[in-house]
Design a protein around this motif. Structure first.
Motif, mmCIF file in Angstrom:
data_model
loop_
_atom_site.group_PDB
_atom_site.id
_atom_site.type_symbol
_atom_site.label_atom_id
_atom_site.label_comp_id
_atom_site.label_asym_id
_atom_site.label_seq_id
_atom_site.Cartn_x
_atom_site.Cartn_y
_atom_site.Cartn_z
ATOM 1 N N ALA A 83 -12.024 -31.083 46.647
ATOM 2 C CA ALA A 83 -10.877 -30.611 45.488
ATOM 3 C C ALA A 83 -9.490 -30.960 45.701
ATOM 4 N N GLN A 88 -1.517 -30.501 44.434
ATOM 5 C CA GLN A 88 -2.047 -31.653 43.409
ATOM 6 C C GLN A 88 -2.382 -30.771 42.177
ATOM 7 N N GLY A 108 1.763 -31.921 54.745
ATOM 8 C CA GLY A 108 0.280 -31.385 55.283
ATOM 9 C C GLY A 108 -0.121 -30.866 53.971
ATOM 10 N N SER A 109 0.516 -30.562 52.883
ATOM 11 C CA SER A 109 -0.123 -29.897 51.775
ATOM 12 C C SER A 109 -0.734 -30.878 50.688
ATOM 13 N N GLY A 110 -0.774 -32.156 50.984
ATOM 14 C CA GLY A 110 -1.305 -33.120 50.344
ATOM 15 C C GLY A 110 -0.125 -33.574 49.105
ATOM 16 N N THR A 112 1.970 -36.206 49.362
ATOM 17 C CA THR A 112 2.029 -37.579 49.288
ATOM 18 C C THR A 112 1.353 -38.058 47.828
ATOM 19 N N ARG A 375 -3.148 -35.159 63.146
ATOM 20 C CA ARG A 375 -3.977 -33.920 63.022
ATOM 21 C C ARG A 375 -4.729 -33.532 64.618
HETATM 22 P P1 AMP Z 1 0.542 -34.885 53.026
HETATM 23 O O1 AMP Z 1 1.071 -33.604 52.690
HETATM 24 O O2 AMP Z 1 0.905 -35.827 52.030
HETATM 25 O O3 AMP Z 1 1.153 -35.340 54.362
HETATM 26 O O4 AMP Z 1 -1.018 -35.027 53.352
HETATM 27 C C1 AMP Z 1 -1.790 -34.333 54.601
HETATM 28 C C2 AMP Z 1 -2.997 -34.999 54.600
HETATM 29 O O5 AMP Z 1 -3.953 -34.573 53.625
HETATM 30 C C3 AMP Z 1 -3.078 -36.491 54.512
HETATM 31 O O6 AMP Z 1 -3.862 -36.919 55.594
HETATM 32 C C4 AMP Z 1 -3.927 -36.542 53.041
HETATM 33 O O7 AMP Z 1 -4.827 -37.801 53.315
HETATM 34 C C5 AMP Z 1 -4.836 -35.342 53.407
HETATM 35 N N1 AMP Z 1 -5.233 -35.032 51.634
HETATM 36 C C6 AMP Z 1 -4.429 -35.195 50.832
HETATM 37 N N2 AMP Z 1 -5.117 -34.626 49.520
HETATM 38 C C7 AMP Z 1 -6.243 -34.198 49.928
HETATM 39 C C8 AMP Z 1 -7.330 -33.168 49.476
HETATM 40 N N3 AMP Z 1 -7.299 -32.976 48.114
HETATM 41 N N4 AMP Z 1 -8.279 -32.710 50.230
HETATM 42 C C9 AMP Z 1 -8.345 -33.143 51.528
HETATM 43 N N5 AMP Z 1 -7.210 -33.611 52.241
HETATM 44 C C10 AMP Z 1 -6.254 -34.283 51.641
#
Ligand code: AMP
Length: 424
Positions: A83, A88, A108-110, A112, A375
């Protein structure tokens, strides 16, 4: 540094002569429209989400509701994500609608993907690049490590629509970066100093930029990039879409938002106050300086007993980082260091050895470690206490990312295993 950018021409923008471009792509899904205000409020409360501004779109709850074209969705589904993350859910409708956006969320919150996927949709709606054109999407990031991580996401999700990208950062030879720029890229990810260098030497230009991202804006300001950011932004047409991301919301970041964004809408995930992740056990030990090394070894003996452990050790200075690394290696520990004096290729290599677990102990300074997405870090050891509380919270965030992943994947065991030791 202070003279950097002095050679850039002042741009004067006449909106009537600028080519028109499309930036609004959002069509609300009927399932989203059907949700009542109370349901939306409950969803936002559950996700610790707060929004501000005029006409903020409703969040989406599933990937399908975001309405991305199938070539983007296929890539997302291929990742096996179940999800959207909180940022997002709310950030996609905001960014897809073409509005200026402020998002307060941690690495880490997704986040990017929150700005990358709308960027891909944006690019695909623009005329193709002509020879000599600069990028359509510009992402500014504080560190090389973060820039490279962003590039990996852009490359993964942009592949199906053949979006070209490059990453421009200091500390490495310019040749390959210049060649990429000359070939033409739709997405440019850059740290501010090297980008100004490239602009001044005419290797690229920002005339085609219509989607601009500032990632970790607070950190860029902390690192003193504000004059460079202001110079870069003044080179971009003012009717662009600007998305700004930050882990915190201090007055300097607010000022940047109000100077460079129009009628922005904002989403905050979690508390606005910087706060440490409470899932992480924190242990503080007070001792004399000369006892720290022995104590460090005692902790490592316990921690590294488990072969799945991955330990990040923070030091206050580059020198201490090198000294501790040497000391631990002499004692037989698989340990490498990362800090600002290391060459970029060495930093990449060290990070990779740590990520893959070949070298499960990494010693780092704060700046070098910021934004690193590794990770499964199970332990953080503060060999030196950081200079300020913000850095302490960010250090915890290195494991917090593991905690975050816990929500997203199957690492159910993490919080109880996370430990932070502060040797002060
Ligand atoms: P970020 O905050 O962009 O650094 O993202 C952290 C990690 O979460 C990255 O490795 C992404 O690939 C992963 N990620 C991004 N979106 C999701 C999602 N909807 N569900 C699970 N993991 C995600």
């Amino acid at each position: 540094m202070s003279n950097l950018g002095a050679g850039l021409k002042t741009q004067s923008w006449d909106p009537s002569t600028l080519p028109k471009f499309e930036k609004s792509f959002y069509k609300e899904d009927p399932a989203v429209t059907a949700r009542t205000a109370a349901e939306i409020e409950a969803f936002r409360a559950e996700k610790q989400m707060r929004v501000q501004g005029r006409d903020v779109p409703k969040p989406v709850i599933t990937f399908d509701e975001a309405g991305f074209p199938s070539y983007v969705m296929n890539e997302v589904k291929a990742q096996g994500f179940s999800a959207p993350t909180a940022i997002q859910s709310q950030g996609w409708p905001m960014a897809l609608s073409g509005r200026d956006v402020v998002g307060i969320a941690e690495t880490g919150s997704g986040k990017t993907l929150t700005y990358c996927l709308p960027a891909i949709v944006h690019i695909n709606a623009q005329p193709l690049l002509a020879p000599g054109d600069g990028p359509i999407v510009l992402v500014l990031a504080p560190t090389r490590e973060l820039a490279v991580q962003i590039q990996q996401e852009v490359a993964k999700f942009g592949k199906s629509s053949r979006i070209r990208n490059t990453c421009v950062y200091g500390g490495v030879p310019k040749g390959p970066q210049v060649r990429d720029l000359a070939r033409g890229v739709e997405v440019l990810i850059a740290t501010p100093g090297r980008l100004i260098d490239m602009l001044e030497s005419g290797k690229t230009n920002l005339r085609r930029v219509t989607y601009l991202v500032l990632d970790e804006a607070d950190r860029m300001l902390d690192m003193g990039f504000e004059p460079q950011i202001r110079k870069i932004l003044s080179q971009i047409r003012p009717d662009r879409q600007t998305c700004m991301w930050s882990a915190t919301w201090p007055k300097e970041v607010r000022q940047l938002a109000s100077d460079f964004q129009n009628d922005f809408i904002q989403v905050n995930i979690g508390s606005l106050e910087l706060s440490a992740n409470h899932n992480i056990q924190q242990i503080v030990e007070i001792m004399m300086d000369y006892d720290k090394r022995d104590r460090l070894i005692k902790h490592l003996e316990k921690v590294m007993d488990d072969k799945n452990s991955k330990c990040l050790i923070f030091t206050g200075t580059k020198r201490t980082a090198d000294e501790i690394t040497r000391f631990l290696r002499q004692d037989g520990w698989p340990c490498l260091a990362i800090h600002g004096d290391k060459q970029q290729n060495e930093r990449d290599w060290v990070l990779n050895e740590f990520k893959t677990g070949k070298s499960p102990i990494m010693v780092a300074t704060d700046v070098a470690s910021r934004g690193i997405d590794v990770r499964n870090i199970t332990h953080v050891i503060n060999f030196d206490y950081p200079n300020n509380s913000e850095d302490y919270v960010h250090r915890i965030g290195r494991t917090g990312r593991g905690g975050e992943l816990l929500l997203l994947s199957s690492l159910q065991m993490m919080p109880s295993r996370l430990r932070i030791f502060s040797l002060s």
